[in-house]
Design a protein around this motif. Structure first.
Motif, PDB file in Angstrom:
ATOM      1  N   UNK A   7      52.895  83.433  20.180  1.00 50.12           N
ATOM      2  CA  UNK A   7      52.345  82.345  20.823  1.00 50.12           C
ATOM      3  C   UNK A   7      53.215  82.053  22.008  1.00 50.12           C
ATOM      4  N   UNK A   8      53.996  82.799  22.394  1.00 54.53           N
ATOM      5  CA  UNK A   8      54.870  82.642  23.580  1.00 54.53           C
ATOM      6  C   UNK A   8      54.400  83.517  24.507  1.00 54.53           C
ATOM      7  N   UNK A   9      53.974  83.318  25.518  1.00 53.55           N
ATOM      8  CA  UNK A   9      53.612  84.003  27.060  1.00 53.55           C
ATOM      9  C   UNK A   9      54.854  84.834  27.661  1.00 53.55           C
ATOM     10  N   UNK A  10      55.833  83.983  27.955  1.00 54.33           N
ATOM     11  CA  UNK A  10      57.160  84.528  28.182  1.00 54.33           C
ATOM     12  C   UNK A  10      58.160  83.719  27.132  1.00 54.33           C
ATOM     13  N   UNK A  11      59.341  84.534  27.111  1.00 51.71           N
ATOM     14  CA  UNK A  11      60.385  83.929  26.359  1.00 51.71           C
ATOM     15  C   UNK A  11      61.616  85.154  26.289  1.00 51.71           C
ATOM     16  N   UNK A  12      62.771  84.716  26.294  1.00 51.99           N
ATOM     17  CA  UNK A  12      63.927  85.585  26.051  1.00 51.99           C
ATOM     18  C   UNK A  12      64.757  85.209  25.234  1.00 51.99           C
ATOM     19  N   UNK A  13      65.227  85.951  24.178  1.00 48.59           N
ATOM     20  CA  UNK A  13      66.449  85.652  23.306  1.00 48.59           C
ATOM     21  C   UNK A  13      67.559  84.896  23.877  1.00 48.59           C
ATOM     22  N   UNK A  14      67.962  83.764  23.294  1.00 47.54           N
ATOM     23  CA  UNK A  14      69.012  82.949  24.128  1.00 47.54           C
ATOM     24  C   UNK A  14      70.474  83.984  23.912  1.00 47.54           C
ATOM     25  N   UNK A  15      70.863  84.060  25.206  1.00 49.57           N
ATOM     26  CA  UNK A  15      72.135  84.804  25.546  1.00 49.57           C
ATOM     27  C   UNK A  15      73.612  84.093  25.269  1.00 49.57           C
ATOM     28  N   UNK A  16      74.621  84.682  24.735  1.00 53.12           N
ATOM     29  CA  UNK A  16      75.637  84.097  24.917  1.00 53.12           C
ATOM     30  C   UNK A  16      76.255  84.154  26.122  1.00 53.12           C
ATOM     31  N   UNK A  17      75.799  85.259  27.192  1.00 51.48           N
ATOM     32  CA  UNK A  17      76.382  85.608  28.442  1.00 51.48           C
ATOM     33  C   UNK A  17      74.884  85.554  29.267  1.00 51.48           C
ATOM     34  N   UNK A  18      74.389  84.509  29.538  1.00 55.31           N
ATOM     35  CA  UNK A  18      73.249  84.515  30.065  1.00 55.31           C
ATOM     36  C   UNK A  18      73.443  85.056  31.769  1.00 55.31           C
ATOM     37  N   UNK A  19      72.317  85.842  32.122  1.00 58.37           N
ATOM     38  CA  UNK A  19      72.239  86.203  33.548  1.00 58.37           C
ATOM     39  C   UNK A  19      71.421  85.230  34.343  1.00 58.37           C
ATOM     40  N   UNK A  69      54.212  78.831  27.027  1.00 60.98           N
ATOM     41  CA  UNK A  69      53.363  79.059  25.927  1.00 60.98           C
ATOM     42  C   UNK A  69      51.928  79.563  26.569  1.00 60.98           C
ATOM     43  N   UNK A  70      51.251  80.347  25.673  1.00 63.43           N
ATOM     44  CA  UNK A  70      49.917  80.927  25.952  1.00 63.43           C
ATOM     45  C   UNK A  70      48.680  79.608  26.075  1.00 63.43           C
ATOM     46  N   UNK A  71      49.131  78.643  24.906  1.00 60.62           N
ATOM     47  CA  UNK A  71      47.949  77.505  24.604  1.00 60.62           C
ATOM     48  C   UNK A  71      48.641  76.286  25.537  1.00 60.62           C
ATOM     49  N   UNK A  72      47.649  75.538  25.868  1.00 59.84           N
ATOM     50  CA  UNK A  72      48.038  74.177  26.376  1.00 59.84           C
ATOM     51  C   UNK A  72      48.153  73.995  27.629  1.00 59.84           C
ATOM     52  N   UNK A  73      48.277  72.897  28.463  1.00 63.16           N
ATOM     53  CA  UNK A  73      48.086  72.994  30.059  1.00 63.16           C
ATOM     54  C   UNK A  73      49.661  73.172  30.201  1.00 63.16           C
ATOM     55  N   UNK A  74      50.080  73.687  31.355  1.00 67.77           N
ATOM     56  CA  UNK A  74      51.436  73.746  31.582  1.00 67.77           C
ATOM     57  C   UNK A  74      51.782  72.510  32.531  1.00 67.77           C
TER      58      UNK A  74
END
Length: 454
Positions: A7-19, A69-74
């Motif tokens: 159901x996610x159009x975009x999304x990354x796993x939460x990182x301990x060392x985010x770039x 998300x793929x659904x719903x108004x952004x």
């Protein structure tokens, strides 16, 4: 669990060392916290328990950032900071996360837009994180419309709440895996650094100085006084911050003590405290500490510019005289500094408590025999009383002094107090056996025969 829910159009796993860009402080902090929530089992369990989710050993927790998300108004110009997905067997529980750091506060409109986005995507809850405080995670610092909150739960974590949960787990060695404990320690160090934008409640609003001056000038305070509502709401935040400070100092969860009616109704609590401020010129708070003799209390007397921290214990009922009951308490306080310490004595019948300096009662406990001649002493209260004079009306100094005095009282006196407990009943030395009772009964019958007997 897949790397990204369908159901996610975009999304990354939460990182301990985010770039992320240096300007994305909120995104960086949120990613690190969510990564720890997903990978440090005890931390994830503790945090999710505060929003009503029981996380067992078979549960799976995944956290995502930079989601769409793929659904719903952004929502225009908005994007939730994260998503928590908890999977237990065939059941999934999901929560959007919106975080603010530093002096950035949550906005009603944005929170309501995320509630709507959650509803459109069948997300169970929205969790906000900021430096704003709430009495419990279920009491939100932002008021939203009833329609906006329909079918979606709304929770709030202060950053200090997150830091306190991590600190308690580390202090009590509750993280079993050594690597996970090391990760949580680094999270605690990160959140404690100024660069993370995490801070406690450190200043009363400008209306505090105005209210203190008004009371000093003899102006009557009513629940409708403009400054009163803002002051009481700020005090509620400070009470929550103090519970977290005490938790970290003592090493156990300390919770703000609230009447049952106020736990789920912040407006009822606000109304009651406004009435107290208007009638008696005081604001107060209390905290429950596991295994302590009683609630830890703090009373702010605006008229006298005084802070009082105290704890009550029931007087021992196996002693009759008031001075004997007092001596039981004094033995518990025999080696503490008496400076600014007082004992309040609460009596049956009309009239308020009586109060004496601890130093004077040590010299002469019989002073209390003259307080209430025809009343019984039922409760003893130990108090640390400090007048602040000009510092009282200063927004930052007032908070600094409160946060110093309450833990000081608990360390000096509160942690030493023990509640009275009745002794177990003892067998009487002259107890009579069954055989002796029967023998006495037979002897009585022989010496006093009934009428008609031979």
């Amino acid at each position: 669990m897949t790397d990204r829910p369908d159901y996610l159009e975009r999304g990354e796993k939460a990182r301990l060392f985010p770039v992320l860009a240096d300007t994305s402080k909120e995104g960086r902090t949120t990613s690190i916290v969510l990564a720890c929530l997903a990978h440090v089992q005890e931390f994830g369990r503790a945090m999710l328990a505060t929003v009503g989710q029981r996380v067992g050993t078979r549960a799976q927790v995944a956290c995502y950032t930079e989601i769409c998300f793929k659904k719903g108004e952004k929502p225009k110009g908005d994007r939730p900071d994260g998503l928590i997905v908890l999977k237990i067997g065939g059941r999934e529980w999901k929560a959007l996360v919106e975080a603010k750091v530093g002096n950035n506060d949550l906005e009603q409109g944005q929170v309501e837009r995320y509630l709507e986005l959650a509803r459109q995507n069948e997300i169970d809850a929205v969790i906000t994180i900021s430096n704003q405080f709430a009495s419990t995670p279920t009491e939100h610092p932002i008021s939203v419309t009833r329609r906006a909150a329909a079918k979606v739960e709304l929770y709030h974590w202060s950053w200090m709440h997150v830091l306190t949960q991590a600190a308690l787990l580390l202090q009590n060695d509750e993280v079993v895996d050594g690597d996970q404990a090391a990760i949580l320690l680094e999270l605690s160090r990160f959140l404690s650094h100024d660069s993370a934008g995490v801070k406690g409640f450190d200043s009363m609003p400008a209306s505090w100085s105005e209210l203190v001056q008004a009371v000093a000038n003899g102006v009557a305070i009513t629940p409708r006084t403009a400054s009163a509502k803002e002051v009481v709401e700020a005090w509620h935040q400070e009470a929550r911050d103090l519970s977290l400070i005490l938790s970290r100092k003592i090493g156990v969860h300390v919770t703000t003590r609230l009447p049952r009616a106020h736990r789920t109704d912040s407006q009822a609590r606000l109304k009651a405290d406004l009435e107290l401020l208007s009638k008696e010129n005081i604001i107060q708070a209390a905290w429950d500490i596991k295994d302590a003799a009683g609630p830890l209390e703090c009373c702010i007397d605006v008229k006298t510019k005084t802070i009082i921290s105290s704890m009550k214990v029931r007087a021992p009922s196996d002693r009759v005289k008031a001075n004997s009951r007092l001596k039981w308490l004094l033995r518990q306080l025999h080696n503490i500094s008496a400076e600014e310490m007082f004992v309040r004595l609460h009596w049956t019948g009309p009239g308020s408590f009586t109060q004496h300096p601890l130093a004077e009662l040590r010299e002469n406990p019989d002073l209390v025999l003259r307080d209430r001649l025809n009343a019984q002493l039922h409760t003893l209260e130990v108090c640390l009383v400090r007048g602040l004079a000009r510092r009282f009306g200063q927004r930052k100094n007032f908070i600094t002094d409160v946060e110093a005095l309450v833990p000081e009282f608990y360390e000096r006196a509160g942690q030493r107090l023990k509640p009275w407990q009745a002794s177990a009943p003892k067998i009487r030395e002259s107890s009579t056996t069954v055989e002796e009772v029967e023998h006495e009964a037979e002897g009585e019958a022989l010496s006093h025969p009934s009428p008609g007997s031979e």
